[in-house]
Design an enzyme around this catalytic site. Structure first.
Site, short mmCIF file in Angstrom:
data_model
loop_
_atom_site.label_atom_id
_atom_site.label_comp_id
_atom_site.label_asym_id
_atom_site.label_seq_id
_atom_site.Cartn_x
_atom_site.Cartn_y
_atom_site.Cartn_z
N LYS A 1 3.41 4.19 -8.17
CA LYS A 1 3.59 3.44 -7.21
C LYS A 1 3.01 4.04 -6.19
O LYS A 1 2.97 4.97 -6.00
CB LYS A 1 5.27 3.14 -6.92
CG LYS A 1 5.57 2.40 -5.99
CD LYS A 1 5.67 0.99 -6.56
CE LYS A 1 5.90 -0.23 -5.72
NZ LYS A 1 4.64 -0.60 -5.02
N LYS B 1 7.08 11.31 -1.99
CA LYS B 1 8.11 10.30 -1.30
C LYS B 1 9.04 9.67 -2.31
O LYS B 1 10.36 9.56 -1.88
CB LYS B 1 7.17 8.98 -0.70
CG LYS B 1 6.44 9.29 0.58
CD LYS B 1 6.01 7.96 0.83
CE LYS B 1 4.84 8.13 1.66
NZ LYS B 1 3.93 7.02 2.33
N LYS C 1 -2.20 5.86 -5.81
CA LYS C 1 -2.77 5.34 -4.60
C LYS C 1 -4.09 4.77 -5.07
O LYS C 1 -4.66 5.23 -5.91
CB LYS C 1 -2.94 6.26 -3.36
CG LYS C 1 -3.24 5.60 -2.16
CD LYS C 1 -2.40 5.01 -1.33
CE LYS C 1 -1.58 5.54 -0.37
NZ LYS C 1 -0.64 5.12 0.28
N THR D 1 8.75 -0.13 6.60
CA THR D 1 8.23 1.05 6.95
C THR D 1 8.97 1.34 8.51
O THR D 1 9.23 2.59 8.84
CB THR D 1 6.64 1.37 6.90
OG1 THR D 1 6.14 0.83 5.73
CG2 THR D 1 6.09 2.67 7.10
N ASN E 1 0.90 -2.69 11.74
CA ASN E 1 2.18 -3.19 11.18
C ASN E 1 3.17 -2.20 11.61
O ASN E 1 4.29 -2.79 12.00
CB ASN E 1 1.91 -3.30 9.59
CG ASN E 1 3.20 -3.87 9.02
OD1 ASN E 1 3.99 -4.63 9.78
ND2 ASN E 1 3.66 -3.69 7.69
N SER F 1 9.87 -1.67 -1.26
CA SER F 1 8.88 -2.23 -2.40
C SER F 1 9.53 -1.91 -3.68
O SER F 1 9.66 -2.92 -4.50
CB SER F 1 7.38 -1.13 -2.48
OG SER F 1 6.55 -1.50 -1.81
N1 GLU Z 1 1.78 1.97 1.47
C1 GLU Z 1 2.78 2.49 1.65
C2 GLU Z 1 2.98 3.85 1.73
O1 GLU Z 1 1.95 4.98 1.79
C3 GLU Z 1 3.82 1.70 0.70
C4 GLU Z 1 3.39 1.80 -0.75
C5 GLU Z 1 4.26 1.05 -1.71
O2 GLU Z 1 5.03 0.32 -1.07
O3 GLU Z 1 4.32 1.10 -2.91
O4 GLU Z 1 4.08 4.47 1.39
#
Ligand code: GLU
Length: 428
Positions: free
Chosen positions: A82, A106, A118, A202, A233, A360
């Site tokens: 993810k 995370k 990513k 976030t 954002n 998410s």
């Molecule tokens: N891009 C966000 C992050 O760096 C969210 C990633 C997601 O929701 O999968 O945590």
């Protein structure tokens, strides 16, 4: 178009630092503190899968341009991978690999049933029309379609990507698979199966952490003076939460400069004034640069834009009690030890900004259930996750006498290592 975060070359960063090396060095330290064998580090230091693609896009002028894109899948032992997709001129393969590793950590810290991933495309969305962006987004999905999917790897927004881009990507994926598959991607618009509270997740997660830190440090939130770098954002919603709770937001930095007022900025007015890329400083006669802003005295400094902005050259001049990393990787390793030596508390990115991936996950659960939650339900569950994650990281930091960054890595590694061992991929 709202954006997930904000970055530009005009913010001064420590370019010689490499995110992947920093990820690996801290990972190694955490693995050895946990007394795992070196094999655990060797396995986790790189993504299990990395795909590089070329995406031809017909531009509005009739010419075809070839864009370079990446997808890194760090580890899928604990579940599908993810992580977001960023559109930015400075995207590199190594950066995407590091960011995928951070996503794994995370998900480990917050106990989500995922590993990290990513994606990125080297492009400048500020120079592209909506039609070009749509063709690029669809082209990326065609290029990576074999390795992504709701039970394989689930993308989301990241820097300079937003819910509209997620919508185009979902539509392309549904066409390829020939069925509706809302759980393929998160951060979607509500009408396409997005979750209430995802857009603010976030920032709200950072805000919850900030409340916990204030409690810990015996500070009243309403008496604090806060500086935020980044008004995309993350930075903009965060400024709003802080303003509404009575805190004084005395500085805002964006791509072009900074705004500073020791009596507190008029955040609602700035939110109305900012453009779709989070730029607002150019509307005023401001003499402060975003670099100077970072060094202004405040209680809490929140870098919410790009990586590497607090580095060995400015760390000694950072003038605050607490740094909360809302961006990914804003403090370099050398800068972190300078700040820690100076008794400045640094709340690490992989804990502080995990609210995005948490919601998410909630979005994906709702898509899988076909049943949608209220915004209150989302936010209550987000708060619970942020609190538990914060407590766990704090406890590890105390037990091992380490800083919060190392403690967060240690918390993040636990599940990754265990899931990999149980599958027979590691034999410690
Ligand atoms: N891009 C966000 C992050 O760096 C969210 C990633 C997601 O929701 O999968 O945590």
């Amino acid at each position: 178009m709202a954006i997930e975060s904000l970055e530009t070359k005009s913010i001064q960063v420590e370019t010689e630092d490499n995110a992947l090396l920093e990820f690996q060095e801290t990972l190694k330290e955490a693995v050895s503190l946990m007394k795992y064998p070196l094999q655990v580090f060797e396995f986790l230091k790189k993504p299990m899968r990395f795909l590089e693609v070329s995406i031809p896009v017909r531009m509005d002028n009739g010419q075809t341009e070839i864009f370079q894109g990446f997808r890194a899948q760090h580890n899928d032992a604990a579940g599908p991978t993810k992580g977001g997709i960023r559109f930015h001129p400075d995207v590199t393969a190594d950066e995407v690999k590091a960011l995928a590793g951070w996503m794994s950590l995370k998900c480990g810290i917050t106990d989500l049933p995922y590993g990290g991933a990513k994606g990125g495309i080297i492009c400048d969305p500020r120079q592209m029309s909506p039609n070009e962006l749509e063709r690029l987004s669809r082209g990326y999905v065609r290029a990576v379609s074999q390795i992504v999917g709701p039970t394989k790897d689930i993308p989301a927004p990241d820097m300079y990507t937003n819910s509209q881009i997620m919508a185009w990507m979902l539509d392309e994926y549904d066409h390829i698979r020939e069925f509706d598959s809302p759980g393929f991607i998160t951060g979607k618009p509500l009408a396409l199966g997005g979750s209430k509270g995802r857009e603010t997740a976030t920032s709200l997660g950072v805000f919850y952490i900030l409340q916990l830190v204030c409690e810990l440090k015996k500070l009243q939130l309403k008496d604090t003076r806060v500086i935020i770098q980044g008004f995309g954002n993350v930075g903009s919603y965060l400024a709003k939460y802080l303003y509404d709770s009575g805190a004084k937001v005395i500085g805002i930095g964006d791509v072009l400069g900074g705004l500073y007022d020791e009596n507190g900025l008029d955040i609602p007015y700035l939110l109305e004034t900012r453009d779709s890329f989070g730029i607002v400083s150019n509307r005023f006669n401001s003499s402060i640069s975003n670099q100077e802003l970072l060094e202004k005295e405040c209680d809490i400094l929140i870098p919410a834009a790009i990586s590497g902005v607090i580095h060995k050259h400015n760390a000694a001049r950072i003038n605050c009690q607490i740094v909360i990393e809302a961006a990914n990787g804003p403090t370099t390793k050398e800068a972190l030890s300078i700040l820690v030596d100076r008794d400045i508390m640094v709340v690490p990115d992989i804990l502080a900004n995990s609210g995005g991936v948490i919601v998410s996950y909630f979005e994906w659960c709702q898509n899988n259930q076909g049943y949608y939650w209220t915004e209150e339900e989302v936010n209550v569950r987000l708060k619970e996750k942020m609190h538990t994650s914060f407590d766990n990281v704090l406890t590890t930091a105390k037990n091992y006498h380490v800083n919060l960054k190392i403690a967060a890595y240690m918390e993040g590694i636990k599940k990754l290592a265990e899931a990999s061992r149980l599958r027979g991929w590691l034999n410690y």
